[in-house]
Design an enzyme around this catalytic site. Structure first.
Site, mmCIF file in Angstrom:
data_model
loop_
_atom_site.group_PDB
_atom_site.id
_atom_site.type_symbol
_atom_site.label_atom_id
_atom_site.label_comp_id
_atom_site.label_asym_id
_atom_site.label_seq_id
_atom_site.Cartn_x
_atom_site.Cartn_y
_atom_site.Cartn_z
ATOM 1 N N SER A 146 105.460 111.931 60.171
ATOM 2 C CA SER A 146 105.361 110.932 61.146
ATOM 3 C C SER A 146 104.115 111.024 61.551
ATOM 4 O O SER A 146 103.032 112.011 61.737
ATOM 5 C CB SER A 146 106.477 111.116 62.295
ATOM 6 O OG SER A 146 106.005 110.421 63.551
ATOM 7 N N TYR A 159 110.266 116.947 68.450
ATOM 8 C CA TYR A 159 109.972 116.199 67.365
ATOM 9 C C TYR A 159 108.629 116.246 66.982
ATOM 10 O O TYR A 159 108.268 116.590 65.608
ATOM 11 C CB TYR A 159 110.243 114.564 67.641
ATOM 12 C CG TYR A 159 110.151 113.762 66.636
ATOM 13 C CD1 TYR A 159 110.899 113.719 65.574
ATOM 14 C CD2 TYR A 159 108.899 112.761 66.522
ATOM 15 C CE1 TYR A 159 110.991 112.637 64.509
ATOM 16 C CE2 TYR A 159 108.663 112.020 65.462
ATOM 17 C CZ TYR A 159 109.713 112.093 64.387
ATOM 18 O OH TYR A 159 109.649 110.960 63.312
#
Length: 253
Positions: A146, A159
């Site tokens: 990501s 995350y």
């Protein structure tokens, strides 16, 4: 040499996190490119539907229900792929989860789950797949990270940290196995229209992230699937080690 429309003809791929989003799109694009595809995820009914669509289009697919944060399930996904489809030439690590929240008063079990799925799930499948690829003379591993791996955030600690770790692990793996004809790629999407927000515990953040990934101009899962086929179609001498894909309208760093 296979025609350009089928650049992956004869290859066998395993895609984790394949019941929705990027994993599902990757499986469909790989099958269209000629690969036989094993699809792994927890939601067996969605996998069955995906296999049906691939087979209806003339492809070959295998559903493997399992949770990639469980080492036994992750290793079984690789072994079933090899046993049923004959090899594992390509591994797409797409299983992932997102939670949002800071460290004050946090539920550390949520942090642990994010790390276990995003990082350790990737470690488990790679550890199982690499020996097969070495024995077969090579292969490809693409891990979906990501753009959060390039920055931190006050409320995206778990995350972002997990994706930073995924990037470090994946590039270390590239350096480890490149000499054995195994190409390794870190693929970092920006805002992509997926179900990533659905399991976020905090309702306010769940709504915000849903809006973020559904905004005008957001990347579509198929865009990522087509990028995966492009990466895999490059000459073997070329390893695209890292690639970022973000919405055109997103000019942020």
């Amino acid at each position: 040499m296979p025609p350009m429309s089928m650049p992956l003809e004869g290859k066998v791929a395993l895609v984790t996190g394949a019941s929705s989003g990027i994993g599902e799109a990757a499986a469909l694009c790989l099958a269209e490119a000629g690969a036989s595809v094993a699809v792994a995820a927890r939601r067996a009914e969605r996998l069955a539907d995906l296999v049906g669509r691939i087979e209806a289009a003339g492809g070959r697919a295998l559903a493997i229900a399992g949770d990639m944060m469980v080492e036994e399930d992750a290793r079984r996904a690789v072994e079933e792929t090899v046993a049923s489809l004959g090899a594992i030439d390509v591994l797409i690590n797409s299983a992932g989860v997102m939670q949002v929240g800071g460290i004050e008063g946090c539920d550390t079990d949520l942090y642990r789950r994010v790390v276990d799925i995003n990082l350790m799930g990737t470690v488990y499948t790679c550890a199982a797949a690499v020996p097969h690829m070495v024995a077969n003379g090579g292969g490809d591993i693409i891990t979906i990270s990501s753009l959060a791996a390039r920055k931190g955030g006050a409320m995206t600690n778990a995350y972002s940290a997990s994706k930073h770790a995924v990037n470090a692990f994946t590039d270390g793996l590239r350096q480890e196995v490149g000499g054995k004809n195994i190409r390794v790629t870190t693929l970092m999407p920006g805002a992509t229209e997926t179900e990533v927000a659905d399991n976020i515990v905090d309702p306010g953040w769940r709504t915000a992230i849903k809006a973020h990934v559904a905004k005008d101009g957001a990347v579509k899962p198929r865009d990522i699937g087509e990028a995966i086929v492009f990466i895999l179609s490059m000459p073997r001498r070329t390893n695209i080690s890292e690639i970022s894909i973000r919405p055109t309208i997103d000019t942020s760093a």
